[in-house]
Design an enzyme around this catalytic site. Structure first.
Site, PDB file in Angstrom:
ATOM      1  N   GLU A  10      -4.479 -10.228  -0.012  1.00 25.33           N
ATOM      2  CA  GLU A  10      -5.417 -10.072   1.094  1.00 25.33           C
ATOM      3  C   GLU A  10      -6.814 -10.347   0.561  1.00 25.33           C
ATOM      4  OE1 GLU A  10      -5.085  -6.330   3.174  1.00 25.33           O
ATOM      5  OE2 GLU A  10      -2.891  -6.351   3.059  1.00 25.33           O
ATOM      6  N   GLU A  26       0.817  -1.219   0.000  1.00 23.82           N
ATOM      7  CA  GLU A  26       0.000   0.000   0.000  1.00 23.82           C
ATOM      8  C   GLU A  26       0.850   1.268   0.000  1.00 23.82           C
ATOM      9  OE1 GLU A  26      -4.092  -1.613   2.022  1.00 23.82           O
ATOM     10  OE2 GLU A  26      -2.480  -1.031   3.384  1.00 23.82           O
TER      11      GLU A  26
END
Length: 1006
Positions: A513, A442
């Site tokens: 994820e 991220e």
């Protein structure tokens, strides 16, 4: 008071270290072969721990650190004592602080606040005389976020990068006898901008510190590279050695029995290589983690490396290990301990790995930084595939600037990014468990990430590279040729199936994820894996995440609880978003972990010809047969064991299917129901599982022609119904029921004078929101589901001659300030036995979102604690979270049905229930039977109680028992971070018909 004047390296992007040694592979030099093989570094004469009690002084700002603290004779006698390794926040210093995305300081890179907390550590220690001619080094395996180092009053160096080792040469500084080491650790530095992980923000020397004594000429680094034949008939291990000064090197390669399979020697000055040719190598994989031992001898030192021969490749868009298509059944794992923070003892690491093996997990993503080297050694030994992730996340850039890419596209940060990949890869390059390099998390995607990946490909072309930040939805650079897989987070099942079908998508898809496991969840695991197994291009993925990150704390009265963001006055914070794991902080599995275990089980059994006892067994292991498994089967008649046995000697090959026969016997026609349950268990003890450990199970209802049950007529006199002041009283032989004609509900149900309800029976559409309801909850609240009350339009009743009373109620449900939610008709029939039959038909408003639930709500008096039911158990289940439960006959209690999620929410429901009895200890209570299987819930907390509480200790247990009998409850999903709840699991029907019988019972008489 004179404040210290120290160069502010912590805000200089050009200075990430002073005098730190170049990164190298992790190893410890030993003094002999035996101790090297043992791998216990404390037994090496060339290793000395500096863990233990240090003198410590915390300063709220580095500007308040007093001058001279680093001098050799500085008086630190009045300072505190602090154990190292540790995180200073869990020891009462500074501020416990949890934030997910936002930086805990103003966004002004590379600058951090002037009030930058500092912890000063001092340790006096002795060095043995035997080290006098050695070359000494000090190693810090993890310090958050940066530190300055002095030894014996002399400045040695500086380092930043929290979760990677920092090694310093102490030649000319360290002496035999007494020494002093002083370390000043700062909470923040410019590196904190790229360490913005979703974690508690801990500080300090949180991993091991130790000294190494090396020969004057020594091996600095070892890189074990391997080449395997296409048919794996041979392997070559090339041991690349970098030496400081000329050294003579000998090396031997041993198999798992200690037998030598290769020996080489060479004189090396600078760089050299030793090669070992191995015929018919035993390959390493997560199911059979076979490790060779490489012993490298130089001077007085013996270095040991675990070698696992395996080949990682992507071929035709399919991820493969050792030539086999492999599915990664993983979890994301942070370093997290409920009392120690990010300081993780080895037994705690082992506990995690053993649990993962027991729950069929084969992959770990080291989110979002490299784990301790000891953890990777354990992964090599236990058998796990590791996605090793660089210590790099700058999530806070997005809310601060509106773009993810501000730092990754900034050339000034290029070396900061590349160094994160370099230090990780150099340390971990020899671990067979590491199968994929991750370029962080991220942090956007642009030139700096591309530079990281390009460096990694040159240094280690044997492992593929993953980075989710390059996904198209982040709108970063489209130059993704440096990546080897398409990595995504929280994509919908529809998306991944479309990707698998898309012929232009040539890379495998990895869900780094998915299926967010926050609170009561996740509820969509089977749906993901049905698709993942179907398409070779889908690699699998890692559930977010392994464990809840609660901090063990106490209320003022001493009640322990797990704290989360905001519980410690921390601002900004992200509340309980750190409570998002498959098990609790103290490693108690949630039902979501039980569900995952079953869904990703490596064995699948399907009915082939149940009438003949034939089943198809599919081996979903990738490399081992089923010779380690024994099948225990049992047949149950209405939940009671009617037959059982064992089946041994299976040898089904990997990815193959064979048909087995089980000598089951049951009547072909019966009033009863029969179920066959197959339990797959270990037939031997392993390092992670006991003999008999259940790997998974499967259950089948056996085909039986159902006979009609001959109901024995009970001689009961007729019943009497009387209306007075709006109350209908219905009396029978041994019961009295009261029905409020104004409220359209039963207000009293009793048998033999025992009251069985305490409040009026009501219809309900609301549930205490789960964490996965966090987005849809707002729409539910807008629709008034939480405040729905009954409006009664008309009530009619009549008594039949045969001895029953029928009550017709026309009603609606709605909340204030909003339109009606649903309207319907309920028909209640009271029989002479006291039984109450309900048939309700309802129409839901067309434009409403799906309902949380629809069903009946009852409140039973104190003492109604015993629960007996036939349905899915033994633990909670929902329509999308029911793979880990079995149909059976269960006895439990209301207390035992409660699931103690750290943040209270809907819990404990039992999906697929056919009947349930809730009674007191004497068996006096109510039995509920559905026309179809239904969901039920029993608890000592009302929905408002659960919804209002932020923690378990805020709940006050009520004496009464709250019962929910649901036609349906919407599923759980994983929308706390994942996609919206799947359509099949939504209660979005606009026409509902529900039948239920309520029977007063005295179980002791049955």
């Amino acid at each position: 008071m004179i404040m210290v004047k120290i160069e502010t390296y912590w805000e200089d992007l050009g200075i990430r270290q002073i005098n730190r040694e170049e990164s190298r592979a992790y190893f410890i030099p030993y003094g002999d072969t035996r101790r090297a093989m043992e791998g216990k570094r404390g037994r090496s004469p060339f290793y000395q721990t500096l863990n233990g009690s240090w003198k410590f002084r915390y300063h709220a700002s580095v500007q308040k650190v007093e001058n001279g603290f680093y001098e050799e004779r500085a008086d630190v006698g009045g300072w505190d004592d602090l154990l190292v390794p540790s995180c200073w926040q869990v020891n009462g210093y500074d501020q416990l602080h949890y934030t997910n995305i936002h930086y805990p300081f103003p966004y002004n890179p590379p600058y951090v606040p002037d009030d930058n907390p500092a912890g000063v550590y001092v340790r006096d220690f002795n060095v043995p005389v035997s080290w006098e001619k050695k070359k000494p080094f000090i190693v810090f395996e993890g310090v958050n976020s940066c530190f300055y180092l002095w030894v014996n009053g002399r400045f040695v160096g500086y380092s930043q990068g929290s979760r990677m080792p920092a090694e310093f040469d102490l030649t000319g500084v360290l002496r035999t006898g007494s020494n002093r080491v002083t370390v000043m650790v700062l909470k923040w530095c410019d590196g904190s901008y790229i360490e913005d992980q979703d974690v508690w923000r801990f500080s300090g020397i949180f991993r091991d510190v130790y000294l190494l004594a090396r020969d004057s000429h020594y091996i600095r680094d070892v890189y074990n590279k391997q080449e395997l034949a296409s048919d794996f008939s041979w392997a070559v291990l090339r041991c690349e050695i970098e030496a400081i000064g000329p050294v003579g090197v000998k090396a031997e390669l041993l198999d798992t029995d200690g037998k030598q399979v290769g020996f080489q020697s060479a004189a090396i000055d600078g760089k050299g290589m030793l090669a070992f040719h191995v015929e018919a190598p035993v390959l390493w994989n997560a199911e059979c983690p076979y490790l060779y031992q490489l012993l490298v001898y130089s001077g007085q030192e013996v270095l040991r490396f675990q070698v696992g021969f395996r080949k990682i490749e992507i071929k035709d868009g399919v991820f493969r290990i050792n030539g086999q298509d492999v599915k990664l059944k993983g979890v994301n794992r942070h370093d997290s301990h409920p009392e120690l923070g990010q300081t993780i003892p080895v037994p705690h690491m082992v506990q995690d790995l053993v649990l993962m093996k027991r729950y069929n997990i084969n992959t770990i993503r080291s989110s979002h930084y490299p784990n301790d080297s000891k953890f990777l050694e354990l992964c090599d030994e236990y058998g796990f595939y590791v996605i090793d992730e660089a210590d790099l996340e700058c999530h806070g850039v997005l809310p601060a600037t509106g773009t993810y890419h501000a730092l990754t596209k900034n050339p000034a940060w290029r070396e900061c990014f590349v160094e994160r990949a370099e230090r990780m890869i150099e340390r971990d390059k020899n671990h067979p468990s590491v199968i994929i390099w991750s370029m962080g998390n991220e942090s956007g995607f642009d030139a700096n990430h591309i530079a990281m990946a390009e460096w990694a490909k040159v240094r280690d072309p044997s492992r593929p590279i993953h980075y989710e930040g390059a996904a198209p939805r982040h709108q970063g650079s489209t130059e993704t040729r440096c990546l080897d897989m398409d990595s995504h987070m929280y994509e919908s099942i529809e998306y991944i199936e479309n990707y698998a079908k898309d012929e232009t998508a040539t890379m495998p898809l990895f869900l780094c994820e998915y299926s967010h496991a926050m609170g009561n969840g996740p509820g969509d695991l089977k749906d993901y894996w049905d698709v993942i197994y179907k398409y070779p291009k889908l690699m699998g993925g890692c559930v977010w995440e392994w464990c809840d990150h609660g901090i063990l704390t106490r209320t003022e009265d001493g009640t322990p609880f797990f704290g989360y963001g905001g519980d410690f006055g921390d601002r900004p914070n992200d509340g309980n978003f750190c409570i998002d794991g498959l098990l609790s902080p103290d490693r108690v599995p949630h039902t979501g972990l039980l569900e995952l275990k079953q869904v990703i089980a490596p064995i699948r059994v399907e009915a082939k010809a149940l009438e003949e006892g034939k089943l198809d067994v599919t081996n979903l292991y990738d490399f081992i047969d089923l010779s380690h498994v024994i099948f225990h089967w049992k047949v149950e008649k209405d939940g009671q064991v009617a037959g059982q046995g064992l089946l041994e000697g299976l040898s089904t090959s990997p990815h193959a299917t064979e048909t087995i026969s089980i000598p089951v016997c049951w009547p072909k026609e019966s009033e009863s129901r029969y179920f066959l349950t197959i339990s797959y268990r270990l037939n031997r003890e392993t390092s992670w599982g006991d003999l008999g450990h259940e790997i998974a199970f499967e259950q089948f209802e056996l085909p039986v022609i159902r006979k009609k049950v001959d109901v024995v007529a009970v001689d009961r006199p007729g019943i009497l119904a009387r209306e007075e002041d709006g109350m209908l009283t219905i009396k029978g032989f041994d019961f009295v029921h009261h029905f409020d004609l104004c409220k359209g509900a039963f207000t009293a149900i009793s048998r033999h004078g025992v009251p069985l309800i305490q409040e009026p029976v009501a219809f309900s559409v609301w549930r205490a929101p789960t964490d996965n309801d966090r987005f849809v909850k707002e729409k539910w609240l807008e629709a008034g589901f939480d405040r729905a009350v009954t409006k009664v339009y008309r009530v009619d009743w009549k008594q039949e001659e045969v001895g029953s009373v029928t009550i017709q109620v026309s009603f609606s449900l709605g909340g204030h300030s909003v339109p009606t939610i649903l309207s319907g008709n309920a028909e209640w029939t009271v029989l002479a036995t006291g039984e109450i039959a309900l048939c309700v038909k309802a129409n839901v408003k067309e434009d409403l979102l799906y309902l949380p639930r629809f069903g009946l709500q009852l409140t039973m008096p104190a003492g109604m604690e015993e629960v007996e039911y036939f349905g899915l158990g033994p633990h909670e289940s929902y329509m999308d979270k029911c793979r880990s439960v079995k149909k059976g006959h269960y006895m439990t209690t209301v207390d035992e049905m409660f699931v103690p999620y750290i943040k209270p929410q809907e819990n404990g429901s039992r999906f697929g229930t056919e009947w349930v009895t809730v009674s007191n200890a004497l068996g006096m209570g109510l039995r509920f039977k559905g026309d179809e299987a239904f969901s039920f819930n029993a608890g000592h907390y009302g929905m408002d109680d659960l919804a209002a509480a932020g923690h378990l200790h805020e709940l006050t247990k009520r004496k009464e028992t709250f019962i929910h009998l649901d036609y349906k409850m919407s599923g759980i999903g994983s929308n706390s971070c994942g996609p919206e709840l799947l359509q099949p699991y939504r209660l979005d029907e606009k026409e509902i018909e529900f039948g239920l019988r309520i029977i007063p019972v005295f179980k002791a008489d049955e």
